[in-house]
Design a protein around this motif. Structure first.
Motif, short mmCIF file in Angstrom:
data_model
loop_
_atom_site.label_atom_id
_atom_site.label_comp_id
_atom_site.label_asym_id
_atom_site.label_seq_id
_atom_site.Cartn_x
_atom_site.Cartn_y
_atom_site.Cartn_z
N ASP A 188 32.87 23.92 -30.91
CA ASP A 188 33.16 22.81 -30.25
C ASP A 188 31.87 22.15 -29.58
N PRO A 189 31.73 20.89 -29.38
CA PRO A 189 30.37 20.30 -28.88
C PRO A 189 30.29 20.74 -27.59
N ASP A 190 28.81 20.77 -26.99
CA ASP A 190 28.42 20.95 -25.78
C ASP A 190 28.24 19.71 -24.99
N VAL A 229 32.05 12.50 -27.70
CA VAL A 229 32.41 14.06 -27.46
C VAL A 229 33.81 14.25 -27.64
N LYS A 230 34.72 13.33 -27.18
CA LYS A 230 36.15 13.09 -27.37
C LYS A 230 36.45 13.10 -28.77
N LYS A 231 35.86 12.32 -29.46
CA LYS A 231 36.14 12.25 -30.92
C LYS A 231 35.89 13.37 -31.79
N LEU A 232 34.61 13.97 -31.34
CA LEU A 232 34.45 15.35 -32.03
C LEU A 232 35.43 16.38 -31.80
N MET A 233 35.77 16.45 -30.45
CA MET A 233 37.00 17.34 -30.01
C MET A 233 38.29 17.09 -30.92
#
Length: 309
Positions: free
Chosen positions: A227-229, A252-256
Motif C-alpha cells: 500500500d502507498p505511504d 493515493v486514493k487511486k493507488l489504493m
C-alpha cells in the motif's frame, strides 16, 4: 497502469558494460555538437532551435534516479537495480516467469531473450500511440531464424557494443544470415573489396554479452507490491518538491483503489487490440528495427543519457 490492475516493476540500469564505451563516447560527441548548436541558436535568437537543442542536452542524473526510486518506494511499487543493462535484467525476469513482459523502447530486449516485449507502454495517452506487443517466438518463426542467428542479425544491423559492416543494410544483413547462418560464415563469403570489415571487430564479444549478460539471479529478486505511504508521499512530493497536497491525496486514493478495488486485469484491457500485420510486414518491421502481474511488467528505468521510465 495500476488503475487497470497491472502491477509494474521498474528496473534501473547499473554500470554500463565496457564494450559500450564507444557508444557512450558517440553520445558525448553528439551532446557537445548540440551544445555548440544551442549557443549559435541563442546568439541568433532562433527560439525554435534553442528549444530543440536544449532538449538534446537534457541529462538524467543520479539524483533524478534516486528521486524516482524513493517515489516508487513510497507508492508501494517494487524496483530492481540491475548490475548492468536494464533490458538484460528485464529479460531475465521475464524468462524466469517473475513478470509477463519487458516494456521498453529499446528493441534489444528481444535480443537479450525477453519472450514478450511491449513498446509505447509508458507513452502518455495524449500521444495516442498504440502499444505494440512483440512475442519473440513469433518473431523468430516468421523470420525463420533461431535465437543465435537472430542475435547475429541484430549485431549486423547495429548494436551498442560493436561496429557493424558499412554498406550492409537491413535487407542484405537478413539475406546473409538466412543464407550463411552466422557472422563467421558471412566473413568467409563476403566481398571484402565491396564491404570493409570493422578493424578489431568485437562481434564475438557482443554476441556473448547478449547470450550471457551480467544480471542478478531472478530467483533471489523479491517483488513485493505494498500500500502507498500517504504521509511519506505528502512529505516528499509536497514538502520537498512543491506538489499540491490535494493532488497527491487524490493520487493515493487511486493507488489504493487500484490495489484493492480490482483483480489482476488482462493487458488487452489496458489498450485496444488492433489486427496483427501479415507475416511479410512483421518480417519487414523486425528487419527495420534491428532486432532488435502477480506477474508484473518489467519496465526499464534508464539512467545516463535517457529519460527514466
Amino acid at each position: 497502469m495500476i488503475d487497470n490492475g497491472i502491477k509494474p516493476v521498474y528496473v534501473f540500469d547499473g554500470k554500463p558494460p565496457q564494450m559500450k564505451s564507444s557508444e557512450l563516447e558517440k553520445r558525448q560527441e553528439r551532446r557537445a555538437e548540440a551544445q555548440k548548436n544551442l549557443e549559435k541558436a541563442e546568439e541568433e535568437g532562433v527560439a525554435e532551435d534553442v528549444n530543440k537543442f536544449s532538449r538534446r542536452l537534457v541529462k538524467v542524473t543520479k539524483q533524478h534516479n534516486d528521486d524516482c526510486k524513493e517515489l516508487l518506494r513510497l507508492m508501494g511499487v517494487p524496483y530492481v537495480e540491475a548490475p548492468c543493462e536494464a533490458e538484460a535484467q528485464c529479460a531475465a525476469l521475464v524468462k524466469a516467469g517473475k513478470v509477463y513482459a519487458t516494456a521498453t523502447e529499446d528493441m534489444d530486449g528481444l535480443t537479450f531473450g525477453s519472450t514478450v516485449l511491449l513498446r509505447h507502454m509508458t507513452f502518455s495517452e495524449a500521444r495516442k500511440m498504440p502499444i505494440k506487443e512483440f512475442h519473440l517466438n513469433r518473431v523468430l518463426e516468421e523470420l525463420g531464424l533461431n535465437q543465435e542467428e537472430f542475435i547475429d542479425l541484430c549485431i549486423l544491423l547495429g548494436c551498442d557494443y560493436c561496429e557493424s559492416i558499412k554498406g550492409i543494410g537491413p535487407k542484405k544483413a537478413f539475406e546473409y544470415i538466412k543464407n550463411h547462418k552466422s557472422i563467421e560464415k558471412i566473413i568467409e563469403k563476403i566481398d571484402t573489396k565491396k564491404y570493409k570489415l570493422p578493424e578489431d571487430w568485437l562481434y564475438k564479444e557482443a554476441r556473448e554479452l547478449f547470450k550471457q549478460p551480467e544480471v542478478s539471479d531472478s530467483e533471489s529478486v523479491e517483488l513485493k507490491w505494498t500500500d502507498p505511504d500517504e504521509e511519506g508521499l505528502i512529505k516528499f512530493l509536497c514538502g520537498d518538491k512543491g506538489f499540491s497536497e490535494d493532488r497527491v491525496k487524490n493520487g493515493v486514493k487511486k493507488l489504493m483503489k487500484g490495489r484493492h478495488g480490482s483483480t489482476q486485469g488482462r493487458l488487452d484491457s489496458f489498450f485496444t487490440v488492433i489486427p496483427k500485420s501479415n507475416s511479410n510486414s512483421v518480417k519487414r518491421k523486425s528487419e527495420e528495427n534491428g532486432t532488435a502481474k502477480k506477474k508484473g511488467k518489467a519496465t526499464r528505468g534508464k539512467g545516463s543519457s535517457k529519460r527514466g521510465k
